[in-house]
Design an enzyme around this catalytic site. Structure first.
Site, PDB file in Angstrom:
ATOM      1  CD  GLU A  44      -1.504  -0.630   3.555  1.00  0.00           C
ATOM      2  OE1 GLU A  44      -2.647  -1.012   3.278  1.00  0.00           O
ATOM      3  OE2 GLU A  44      -1.141  -0.309   4.701  1.00  0.00           O
TER       4      GLU A  44
ATOM      5  CE1 TYR B 237       0.289  10.787   2.930  1.00  0.00           C
ATOM      6  CE2 TYR B 237       2.490  10.564   2.000  1.00  0.00           C
ATOM      7  CZ  TYR B 237       1.353  10.002   2.540  1.00  0.00           C
ATOM      8  OH  TYR B 237       1.285   8.640   2.695  1.00  0.00           O
TER       9      TYR B 237
ATOM     10  NE  ARG C 288       5.343  15.777   2.814  1.00  0.00           N
ATOM     11  CZ  ARG C 288       6.634  15.618   2.774  1.00  0.00           C
ATOM     12  NH1 ARG C 288       7.377  16.389   2.002  1.00  0.00           N
ATOM     13  NH2 ARG C 288       7.210  14.689   3.495  1.00  0.00           N
TER      14      ARG C 288
ATOM     15  CB  CYS D  78      -1.280  36.033   9.331  1.00  0.00           C
ATOM     16  SG  CYS D  78      -1.708  37.197   8.054  1.00  0.00           S
ATOM     17  CD  GLU D  79       0.066  30.056  12.010  1.00  0.00           C
ATOM     18  OE1 GLU D  79       1.056  29.647  12.655  1.00  0.00           O
ATOM     19  OE2 GLU D  79      -1.100  29.704  12.221  1.00  0.00           O
TER      20      GLU D  79
HETATM   21  N1  LLP Z   1      -0.401   2.369   4.835  1.00  0.00           N
HETATM   22  C1  LLP Z   1      -0.708   2.940   6.012  1.00  0.00           C
HETATM   23  C2  LLP Z   1      -1.437   2.162   7.007  1.00  0.00           C
HETATM   24  C3  LLP Z   1      -0.317   4.269   6.262  1.00  0.00           C
HETATM   25  O1  LLP Z   1      -0.611   4.819   7.428  1.00  0.00           O
HETATM   26  C4  LLP Z   1       0.369   4.997   5.265  1.00  0.00           C
HETATM   27  C5  LLP Z   1       0.769   6.382   5.487  1.00  0.00           C
HETATM   28  C6  LLP Z   1       0.649   4.355   4.047  1.00  0.00           C
HETATM   29  C7  LLP Z   1       0.253   3.038   3.868  1.00  0.00           C
HETATM   30  C8  LLP Z   1       1.364   5.044   2.928  1.00  0.00           C
HETATM   31  O2  LLP Z   1       2.629   5.415   3.299  1.00  0.00           O
HETATM   32  P1  LLP Z   1       3.663   5.949   2.183  1.00  0.00           P
HETATM   33  O3  LLP Z   1       3.883   4.838   1.200  1.00  0.00           O
HETATM   34  O4  LLP Z   1       3.048   7.121   1.534  1.00  0.00           O
HETATM   35  O5  LLP Z   1       4.874   6.277   2.933  1.00  0.00           O
HETATM   36  N2  LLP Z   1       1.871  13.288   5.766  1.00  0.00           N
HETATM   37  C9  LLP Z   1       3.172  12.643   5.829  1.00  0.00           C
HETATM   38  C10 LLP Z   1       3.087  11.171   5.560  1.00  0.00           C
HETATM   39  C11 LLP Z   1       2.091  10.452   6.454  1.00  0.00           C
HETATM   40  C12 LLP Z   1       1.960   8.982   6.148  1.00  0.00           C
HETATM   41  C13 LLP Z   1       0.787   8.405   6.841  1.00  0.00           C
HETATM   42  N3  LLP Z   1       0.544   7.027   6.563  1.00  0.00           N
HETATM   43  C14 LLP Z   1       4.111  13.356   4.881  1.00  0.00           C
HETATM   44  O6  LLP Z   1       3.701  14.323   4.243  1.00  0.00           O
HETATM   45  O7  LLP Z   1       5.283  13.009   4.793  1.00  0.00           O
END
Ligand code: LLP
Length: 426
Positions: free
Chosen positions: A280, A379, A319, A350-351
């Site tokens: 995933e 993201y 981010r 405004c931050e």
């Molecule tokens: N599966 C689960 C259960 C997850 O919680 C996540 C991400 C993924 C898969 C996908 O992860 P990836 O392959 O994208 O690393 N907002 C943060 C990232 C938060 C990830 C949350 N969970 C950022 O901008 O870096």
């Protein structure tokens, strides 16, 4: 820090002009206005294909983690290439179905599923719930019973492994809120008879995000393998093994494992196993498939710094403010001069935390210039907000020489939708 040396896949310069596939980005900016997110269909779909190729010997289900980017056109593009979706809310289930994702390719994680969300997902006949607590398991059992359905469940195991990433995106350590410890997961399997409406047939593990080395994955999967060996010895049949997401990408000078390298490290661990594998990934597929395009409103020189103030802010791309993340900056038109100046690129919010880049050496910038922030496909828009009553940016998808606005820039009307002023307020 190496800056401006890495070009993302289907974003490239032709002459001095930035292109996405065969479309000049400036032409889109003139038509659509700024700020906007810009996605490459080719990069998105090729990332899915890369994973499919690397793991073709086990034919996994690639469930794109749609929290990274949940635009319907993006989802549809991926679903058409055979991807499934990893969801974490009722809203994501709604979007997944709107995008036409077969429910047989939807998996559902998250520590806080509500009764309504659980029921909706059962009714939709999703492939698997990834269960994160005993209490959640009880709720799903009760809901399945109410709806008279047999529901597939997989247990999310927390292997207590440090993925070596930013603390906010580490999920597989003992102190994190995610998943079940190995002993509890084992106990649940031993008591599966308590859950007559559930088929507890899978194990899930996801240890964090932006992981650039194979080693934490290997450590986590080895722990899962020990659990699986015990379970199988005791006669529990495990059909699904979901190895999560978390694959890191290049933002600046990272050297993350490729899909092939990842497969070469991972597949031998599971040699001879007959599981239906699920991955995933979110960032791996979406991160370098999109950029965030802004226009410079003002150049403000203070005694301390040069500020380039752009028309996109932390509400659009949070981010940098939230994790101190680096997004490379690409001028839509290069001026061809060697001279670089040091800038903080900041938004209108405004931050003081409203910055998109700090201390960057970039070509000399002027008001009205257009610049893109790289690696913003994951993201980016999905974490954007209306803070400061700022309408959210438009989203644009390019395929070859075509482009389409796949989400309109929000209007002011959208900002107040659903709000009302009670008479008694006066
Ligand atoms: N599966 C689960 C259960 C997850 O919680 C996540 C991400 C993924 C898969 C996908 O992860 P990836 O392959 O994208 O690393 N907002 C943060 C990232 C938060 C990830 C949350 N969970 C950022 O901008 O870096």
């Amino acid at each position: 820090m190496v800056q401006g040396t890495f070009m993302m896949h289907d974003f490239h310069y032709l002459g001095r002009e930035l292109y996405c596939e065969s479309v000049r980005v400036k032409d889109i900016a003139e038509r659509v206005g700024t700020p906007f997110y810009l996605y490459s269909y080719k990069t998105f779909t090729e990332h899915v294909a890369k994973l499919q190729r690397a793991f073709k010997s086990v034919r996994p289900i690639i469930c794109f983690s749609m929290k990274a980017n949940s635009n319907l056109a993006v989802l549809r593009s991926l679903v058409k290439k055979g991807a499934g979706l990893d969801i974490v809310s009722g809203g994501e289930l709604f979007r997944a179905r709107k995008a036409g994702c077969p429910s047989s390719r939807i998996v559902y994680a998250g520590v806080g599923k509500t009764d309504r969300e659980i029921e909706d997902a059962i009714r939709a006949r999703i492939l698997l719930f990834n269960v994160e607590s005993v209490q959640e398991l009880d709720r799903i059992e009760r809901a399945a019973k109410r709806l008279k359905r047999k529901v597939n469940v997989s247990l999310r195991v927390n292997p207590d492994v440090d993925p070596g990433t930013h603390a906010h995106i580490a999920t597989g350590k003992a102190e994190s809120k995610f998943g079940l410890d190995v002993d509890t997961a084992h106990l649940i399997f031993m008591r599966r008879g308590h859950y007559p409406s559930l088929s507890i047939c899978g194990v899930h593990v996801h240890i964090g995000s932006q992981i650039v080395r194979g080693e934490p994955f290997v450590r986590a999967f080895r722990k899962v393998l020990i659990l699986l060996a015990h379970l199988e010895k005791e006669g529990h049949r495990i059909k699904y093994l979901n190895l999560g997401g978390g694959l890191g990408i290049i933002y600046s000078d990272e050297r993350p494992q490729t899909a092939d390298e990842f497969a070469r490290q991972i597949l031998p661990l599971f040699k001879g196993k007959k599981y239906r594998f699920i991955f995933e990934p979110g960032r791996f597929i979406a991160g370098n498939s999109g950029v965030f395009v802004t226009r410079i409103l003002y150049i403000k020189r203070t005694k301390a710094k040069n500020f380039a103030i752009v028309d996109g802010g932390m509400n659009d791309l949070i981010r940098p403010a939230l994790y101190g993340s680096f997004h490379d900056i690409w001028p839509l038109s290069q001026n061809g001069k060697a001279k670089k100046l040091k800038y903080d690129v900041v938004g209108p919010v405004c931050e003081s935390g409203d910055f998109l880049a700090k201390g960057r050496f970039i070509q000399e910038l002027n008001a009205n210039d257009l610049i893109a922030f790289a690696s913003a496909g994951a993201y980016g828009f999905s974490m954007s907000s209306n803070y400061n009553a700022r309408p959210r940016a438009a989203e644009v998808l390019v395929r070859g020489s075509r482009f389409a606005v796949v989400r309109d820039r929000e209007s002011y009307q959208v900002l107040v939708r659903g709000e009302r002023i009670p008479k008694w307020v006066g």
